[in-house]
Design an enzyme around this catalytic site. Sequence first.
Site, PDB file in Angstrom:
ATOM      1  N   CYS A   6       0.792  -1.229   0.000  1.00  0.00           N
ATOM      2  CA  CYS A   6       0.000   0.000   0.000  1.00  0.00           C
ATOM      3  C   CYS A   6       0.825   1.280   0.000  1.00  0.00           C
ATOM      4  O   CYS A   6       0.363   2.317  -0.474  1.00  0.00           O
ATOM      5  CB  CYS A   6      -0.936   0.002   1.211  1.00  0.00           C
ATOM      6  SG  CYS A   6      -1.811  -1.561   1.436  1.00  0.00           S
TER       7      CYS A   6
ATOM      8  N   HIS B 269      -3.596   6.789  -0.419  1.00  0.00           N
ATOM      9  CA  HIS B 269      -3.874   5.408  -0.816  1.00  0.00           C
ATOM     10  C   HIS B 269      -5.366   5.152  -0.658  1.00  0.00           C
ATOM     11  O   HIS B 269      -5.949   5.414   0.409  1.00  0.00           O
ATOM     12  CB  HIS B 269      -3.072   4.451   0.071  1.00  0.00           C
ATOM     13  CG  HIS B 269      -3.556   3.042   0.046  1.00  0.00           C
ATOM     14  ND1 HIS B 269      -3.737   2.333  -1.123  1.00  0.00           N
ATOM     15  CD2 HIS B 269      -3.921   2.202   1.057  1.00  0.00           C
ATOM     16  CE1 HIS B 269      -4.184   1.128  -0.830  1.00  0.00           C
ATOM     17  NE2 HIS B 269      -4.306   1.022   0.485  1.00  0.00           N
TER      18      HIS B 269
ATOM     19  N   ASN C  69      -9.811  -1.254  -3.858  1.00  0.00           N
ATOM     20  CA  ASN C  69      -8.471  -0.992  -3.331  1.00  0.00           C
ATOM     21  C   ASN C  69      -7.470  -1.785  -4.170  1.00  0.00           C
ATOM     22  O   ASN C  69      -7.384  -3.003  -4.065  1.00  0.00           O
ATOM     23  CB  ASN C  69      -8.421  -1.420  -1.861  1.00  0.00           C
ATOM     24  CG  ASN C  69      -7.047  -1.247  -1.218  1.00  0.00           C
ATOM     25  OD1 ASN C  69      -6.040  -1.141  -1.897  1.00  0.00           O
ATOM     26  ND2 ASN C  69      -7.029  -1.243   0.099  1.00  0.00           N
TER      27      ASN C  69
END
Length: 338
Positions: free
Chosen positions: A117, A265, A295
């Site tokens: 991430c 993010h 995501n």
Amino acid sequence: MRFQTKIEAIEYYLPKNTLSNENLIEEMNLQWSSEEIYRKTGISSRHIADAFETSTDLGIKAAQQLLSAGICRADDVDFLLFCTQSPDYFLPASACLIHHQLKLRADCGAVDFNQGCSGFIYGLAIAKGLIESGMARKVLLLAAETYSKYINSQDRSTRTIFGDGAAAVLLVASSSSGLGSVVVGTDGVGAENLIVPAGGARNPIRNEQLIEQADENGNIRSKANLYMNGPEIFNFTLRVVPKVVQDILDRENKTIDQIDYFIFHQANKFILDHLRKKLKIAEEKFWIDLSECGNTVSASIPIAIKMALDAGKIKAGDQVMLVGFGVGYSWGACLIEI
């Protein structure tokens, strides 16, 4: 002449297959509605790689889109950086496979790094070092993930959130400012809170590792599947992100009001909403849009930058803060000028 680092171009690629909230409800026999999933995650649909489509394939397609735009030829690339946590093989490095497919020069460096991430920020830091040390003039940074291959089909905690995707970013040596301060950090104490426990050298796949079990919330997975401790990840994020944002502001001698836009993010809407409010960032200066892709881990920030550019949310000359956080634990932030 001392060069600085500038982001010259961004492209992204998403797999053709999609998995909507309605699909999830039907496949997993969920008692939630599509609206409930969207309200918490901010996601309506995710792109999912084919059974034999890998992160390398996605990265190549994103890179080909960038190169076909005519901004840079394959022969111009001095270094290839590939961020992924879902490589094709333990070895060789996926970057070597991509290097071959893109027909880059033999004297072009190529390396993988596994960071998740925060990976895009780490990639920017590495590219900045390569360019500003004089080792490279043009760096192709790719971020691609296929977390879907690690997710159990009956694990609601992860399957509702993650999607597959890739982004390609060209960084170049420039006489003008572009990529400013970069800050990264690590705290391995949280490694077990976002992990695929089995499959590497520490815990090889054996029959017992493939046994599926249900947790206290009814999520089903084996040790070969992705595990995420959502509450702990959330607590870590709220603890670390405000500090790294302030660190960038201090280094750049700016206040939060002087930043034109913020792209974090794209973890999920719940986390992003809490961070925006905690940092007192105006809603119109903060990007949240993972509704159609989910995501995408290391690819989420560059995908968001491209989306924000295409939507007219950011423009040339804007000061944009980027922040990555998650698996590891690891985090990073930087300031870029569009």
